[in-house]
Design an enzyme around this catalytic site. Structure first.
Site, PDB file in Angstrom:
ATOM      1  N   GLY A  58      -9.789 -20.848   2.897  1.00  0.00           N
ATOM      2  CA  GLY A  58      -9.632 -19.559   3.700  1.00  0.00           C
ATOM      3  C   GLY A  58     -11.897 -19.451   3.743  1.00  0.00           C
ATOM      4  O   GLY A  58     -12.713 -19.708   3.533  1.00  0.00           O
ATOM      5  N   SER A  59     -11.479 -18.233   4.516  1.00  0.00           N
ATOM      6  CA  SER A  59     -13.450 -17.425   5.140  1.00  0.00           C
ATOM      7  C   SER A  59     -12.808 -16.732   5.667  1.00  0.00           C
ATOM      8  O   SER A  59     -12.375 -16.110   6.523  1.00  0.00           O
ATOM      9  CB  SER A  59     -14.402 -18.728   5.100  1.00  0.00           C
ATOM     10  N   ASN A  60     -14.416 -15.982   5.691  1.00  0.00           N
ATOM     11  CA  ASN A  60     -14.227 -14.664   6.637  1.00  0.00           C
ATOM     12  C   ASN A  60     -15.802 -15.333   7.143  1.00  0.00           C
ATOM     13  O   ASN A  60     -17.049 -15.782   6.581  1.00  0.00           O
ATOM     14  CB  ASN A  60     -14.505 -13.505   6.615  1.00  0.00           C
TER      15      ASN A  60
END
Length: 806
Positions: free
Chosen positions: A239-241
Site C-alpha cells: 500500500g501507500s499514501n
C-alpha cells in the site's frame, strides 16, 4: 575549481581518501567467486560519502561505476537479505533451506521453497530474462540500465571478496556467494511479476492435466467472493499514501510532496536509502527497493515523486476450450494448439539432509502459463477447460529504466515523459516540481481490456468476477479476443500512456490505494474501463481520512515541509472520528454495564465506556484508549457486511462523508466490545494503557514504542503488527510506513527535504544503523537531508571512502 569539478576529481583519482577496509560498515563475506560466472568489474570504482544514519552518497564517473558503488553499499548494509533474494531468483531455496519451509513472499506468493524454486527455475530454464535483455530499447532495457546491472553485480561481488560476515543470519553461509548481471536482472523481473505470475506461483507449478474421466473439482470458495477479497480495499500487504501540492497552496509558490509508502519491514521488499550522482548526468536521492539499481521513490533538485500501489489489475485470465480427449491441447478458432510442456528440475534435500532432485512439469500456452489458482481464486483444470494467465508485465524488464528516467526528470512534464517508458508494473505516480506543478498518473503496465473487448469476449466466469474486481476472464478460443495495441504503447497488449488516468496542476493530488477517481475531490477522474479500478464506489477509510486531511491543508494554504511532517505524524484515526463517540455512548447505555462475548460469556465492559470517551482519537505512542478501540474496531469492521456497520449508507454525492453513523443496535457491536475488553484483561493489559507500551519493536534487547494504526482504522501513518498478547501486544511491526520523504523547493537548487527510513538502513544487528532511524520514528522525528555537496561535506559524521575491485 568549481565544486562539481572537485567532485569529479574525487571520483577519478581518489586522492586523500580513506581506505575501504578501515571505514565501511561491517558486513558479510563469501568465498572467492567463480571467475567464470562473476560479473566483470573492469576496474570499476566509486566514491561513497556516508553522512548521519549511515546514508551513502555515491559518486561515480558513469553508469557502470555508479552501479558498482550501489552494489557495494547495499551489500554493506543488507548482504543477508540480498543474498536470500538472489537464492530465490536462482531457484535454490530448497537446496539450502529445505523444500517445505515457507518463503517470506518478497518476490512471489509461493507458499513453500519448493514451489518458489519450481517457479523461478522455470523462468531461468526458459531464458526469459535473457530474451528481454536482448530486446532493444524502448521495449527492452536501455544501455545505462544494463550498465547499472553489470556494475551492481561487480560491486556486490567485490564487497563479498573483501569482507567477513558479521550478520548472524548468514555468517558463514554457503548461499552467500557472488552474483552476475543476470541475477540482478532476474531480481528486477521478479518485482515486475509480483501481482501477475508471481501471485500465481502455486497455481502455475501445481497445475496438472486431469486424468481421463476425472470430474472437475469444485472450488472451495465462490470465485466472486475470492476475487472481491483479493482486490478489495483492505489489502494489507502492499500500500501507500502520497500527496503532491501545487504552488497555489504553498508558502513560496513551489511544489511540495509527501510520500508515505507502506511496505514490509522485513525481507526483500525493504527500501534502502541513498543518493546517486554522476556529475553532469544524474543526481537523485531517495529509497530503492533492495536489489534495485535505480532510485524507486525520491527526488532531485527540481522534482520529487512517490508511488502508491494502484488498483489496476495487471493481468487477464484466458479460459481455454480443450480438445476433447486431450487436456493439453486447446482450440483457437477451431484449430487445435498444443500446450508447451516445460520440465523443471530443482535441487533439494531430503528429510535427512541428503541432496536430492525434484522434477515437475509446467504447461504454457500462447497466452502464458496454465494455472489452477490466482491468489485465493481457484481455477480448476478439467477435461473441457483450463485457464491461462496473461501477465502484462511478462514482457517488462523496464523497471530500472523507469526509476532512472524519473531520477533525471526536471519538471512535472519531464515526469510525464519518464512515465512513457512504461516500466512501472503496479503503481501510481504522484509528483511535484519546483515550478509549482503537481501530478497524479496511474501509469502502470495494464492489459488493454476495453469495455468493448469485455462485452464481446468475456466468459461467464468473467462476467461475474470482472465487475467486482477488475480481473477479466476472456475467451481464449477466439483469436479476435486478443488485446491489441495502442499506438503509443511500448509493447503489445497494454494501454498506452495517453490512456492513463492523469491529473495535472490540481491544488493537491492524493492517492491512498483506491482508484484514480478521487485524486482530487473537486476534479474527479471518471470514464475508464473497470480494469483501471472501481469508480463511484465506497472509498476505504484511509482514503477518506487522507482526503479530509489534505483538503484541509490545501484550503489552509501557505504550506511548508514542516506541515508535511506534521501530517505524517498526526496519527489521527478517521474511524474513531466517525465512531468512537457513538461507541462510548452506546457502551454507557448497556444494561448493567455488561455485554456477552463471542463465547457466550458475560463481560463487564463498564470501564471501557469512559476510556473510549476520554481517548484523544489518535494513535500516538502516549494515546490512552487507542489499543482498546483498535482491538474492538478490527472485530466489528471485519465481523459482517459493511452495510450493517453504518446507519447512513454510501453516497457517490458525498464519497468522503459516507457511510457514517455507527449502527450500535447491531448485536455485533456489544459482542465486539466484550471480546476486546476480555482479550486485553486476559493479557493483563489496562484498557487505558498508552499505545506505545503495547505497540513496539525490540531492538538490541530494548523496546522502541511505535505509533500508527492498522488499515481498518484509516490512519495515514499505517502500522500493521503481529498481535501476541504473551509478548505484550503488538511486539513486532511487519508492514507499514517505510521510506518517508517530505520534499519542497526554495529555488536554491538544494531541496528542502526531510526523510525517514522507519526500520533503518541495515538488518544486521551488529550495524550501528540497525535501529537508529527507528528510534527517530518512535519520537516522531525525521532526518534533515543533505543533498547538495556542500551540505554533504559539512556533515559532522562524514566518512569518505573510495571503493574498488581491489
Amino acid at each position: 575549481m568549481t565544486l562539481r569539478n572537485r567532485l569529479r576529481g574525487l571520483v577519478l583519482t581518489g586522492a586523500a581518501l580513506l581506505t575501504v577496509s578501515t571505514v565501511l560498515p561491517p558486513g558479510a563475506a563469501a568465498a572467492e567467486p567463480d571467475r567464470a560466472h562473476r560479473a566483470s568489474g573492469d576496474g570499476l570504482s566509486a566514491v561513497i560519502r556516508y553522512t548521519e544514519y549511515g546514508i551513502p552518497h555515491i559518486v561515480a564517473k558513469d553508469y557502470p561505476n555508479l552501479g558498482f558503488g550501489e552494489g557495494w553499499a547495499q551489500a554493506a548494509d543488507q548482504v543477508c537479505v540480498l543474498a536470500d533474494g538472489f537464492v530465490t531468483g536462482r531457484g535454490e531455496r530448497s537446496r539450502y533451506f529445505g523444500p517445505d519451509a515457507k518463503t517470506d513472499y518478497s518476490l512471489s506468493s509461493a507458499s513453500t521453497n519448493l514451489t518458489s524454486d519450481l517457479f523461478f527455475r522455470g523462468l531461468k530454464d526458459a531464458g526469459t530474462v535473457e530474451k528481454l535483455l536482448a530486446q532493444p530499447a524502448p521495449a527492452g532495457p536501455s544501455k545505462p540500465a544494463k550498465e547499472l546491472m553489470r556494475g551492481y553485480a561487480a560491486g556486490y561481488n567485490a564487497w563479498l571478496r573483501q569482507h567477513q560476515v558479521t550478520d548472524p543470519v548468514c555468517r558463514g553461509a554457503a548461499w552467500v556467494k557472488p552474483i552476475t548481471e543476470l541475477d540482478v536482472a532476474r531480481h528486477g523481473y521478479a518485482l515486475a511479476l509480483l501481482s501477475g505470475q508471481g501471485a500465481a506461483a502455486d497455481g502455475i507449478t501445481g497445475a496438472r492435466p486431469p486424468a481421463a474421466g476425472a470430474k472437475a473439482p469444485k472450488p472451495a470458495k465462490d470465485p466472486v467472493e475470492a476475487a472481491r477479497g483479493l482486490f478489495g480495499q483492505n489489502r494489507s500487504d502492499m500500500g501507500s499514501n502520497a500527496v503532491a501540492f501545487s504552488g497555489e497552496t504553498t508558502a513560496n509558490g513551489r511544489g511540495l510532496l509527501l510520500g508515505n509508502p507502506h511496505y514490509p519491514w522485513h525481507g526483500g521488499r525493504r527500501f534502502w536509502q541513498s543518493q546517486v550522482t554522476i556529475p553532469g548526468e544524474l543526481d537523485a536521492a531517495g529509497g530503492s527497493l533492495l536489489g534495485a539499481t535505480s532510485i524507486s521513490i525520491g527526488h532531485n533538485s527540481r522534482i520529487a515523486w512517490s508511488h502508491t500501489v494502484a488498483m489496476g489489475v495487471p493481468l487477464t485470465l484466458r479460459e481455454l476450450k480443450l480438445v476433447p480427449g486431450d487436456p493439453t491441447s486447446y482450440l483457437v478458432d477451431g484449430e487445435p494448439v498444443k500446450m508447451t510442456e516445460r520440465t523443471v528440475t530443482v535441487a533439494s534435500r531430503g528429510a535427512d539432509g541428503s541432496p536430492t532432485e525434484v522434477t515437475r512439469s509446467q504447461w504454457w500456452t500462447r497466452y502464458g502459463p496454465v494455472t489452477t489458482s490466482y491468489g485465493g481464486i481457484q481455477l480448476p483444470w478439467s477435461g473441457g477447460s483450463a485457464y491461462a494467465l496473461d501477465d502484462a508485465n511478462a514482457a517488462n524488464l523496464r523497471f530500472g529504466d523507469a526509476g532512472l528516467s524519473l531520477s533525471k526528470a526536471r519538471s512535472v512534464d519531464g515526469v510525464r515523459d519518464a512515465l512513457k517508458v512504461q516500466g512501472l508494473p503496479w503503481v501510481n505516480t504522484i509528483a511535484a516540481d519546483s515550478g509549482g506543478h503537481s501530478l497524479f498518473s496511474q501509469s502502470q503496465v495494464l492489459p488493454r481490456v476495453t469495455d468493448e473487448l469485455f462485452a464481446r469476449c468475456s466468459t461467464e466466469l468473467g462476467k461475474r468476477i470482472y465487475p467486482v474486481s477488475g480481473l477479466a476472464v476472456l475467451d481464449g478460443s477466439r483469436d479476435s479476443c486478443g488485446l491489441g495495441k495502442d499506438a503509443d504503447a511500448v509493447q503489445g497488449g497494454i494501454f498506452g500512456p495517453s490512456a492513463m488516468p492523469t491529473l495535472g496542476d490540481a491544488p493537491y493530488a492524493e492517492n491512498s490505494n483506491d482508484s484514480a477517481w478521487l485524486a482530487n475531490l473537486d476534479r474527479p477522474l471518471t470514464g475508464y474501463p473497470r480494469v483501471f479500478g472501481d469508480f463511484g464506489t465506497e472509498r476505504s477509510m484511509r482514503t477518506r481520512g487522507a482526503i479530509e486531511d489534505v483538503e484541509a491543508m490545501a484550503e489552509r494554504g501557505r504550506l511548508t515541509v514542516a506541515d508535511l511532517q506534521k501530517q505524517q505524524f498526526a496519527n489521527r484515526v478517521p474511524a474513531a472520528d466517525l465512531a468512537a463517540a457513538d461507541a462510548a455512548k452506546a457502551c454507557a447505555a448497556l444494561p448493567g454495564g455488561t455485554a456477552v462475548d463471542s463465547h457466550g460469556k458475560r463481560v463487564d465492559v463498564s470501564d471501557a465506556c469512559d476510556v473510549l470517551a476520554d481517548w484523544d482519537r489518535t494513535v500516538r505512542t502516549d494515546s490512552a484508549g487507542a489499543l482498546l478501540f483498535d482491538r474492538f474496531w478490527q472485530r466489528l469492521s471485519d465481523a459482517g457486511p459493511d452495510h450493517e456497520l453504518w446507519q447512513v449508507p454510501f453516497s457517490a454525492a458525498d464519497p468522503v462523508g459516507t457511510p457514517n453513523t455507527l449502527n450500535t443496535a447491531d448485536p455485533l457491536f456489544a459482542r465486539s466490545l466484550a471480546d476486546a475488553v476480555g482479550e486485553l484483561r486476559s493479557a493483563h493489559i489496562a484498557l487505558d494503557a498508552p499505545l506505545g507500551e503495547h505497540q513496539f519493536v525490540v531492538r538490541g534487547g530494548k523496546r522502541i514504542p511505535v505509533s500508527g494504526g492498522t488499515e481498518s482504522l484509516g490512519v495515514w501513518n499505517k502500522t500493521e503488527a503481529d498481535w501476541d498478547s504473551a509478548k505484550g501486544g503488538y511486539s513486532e511491526v511487519v508492514h507499514g510506513s517505510s521510506y518517508i520523504q517530505a520534499v519542497g523547493f526554495d529555488g536554491s537548487g538544494c531541496p528542502v527535504a526531510r526523510t525517514l527510513l522507519t526500520y533503518s538502513q541495515s538488518s544486521n544487528p551488529n550495524s550501528p544503523h540497525y535501529s537508529d532511524q527507528t528510534r527517530l520514528y518512535s519520537a516522531g522525528r525525521m532526518v534533515k537531508e543533505r543533498f547538495c555537496a556542500k551540505d554533504v561535506l559539512a556533515s559532522p559524521e562524514l566518512r569518505v571512502v573510495r571503493v574498488s575491485e581491489r
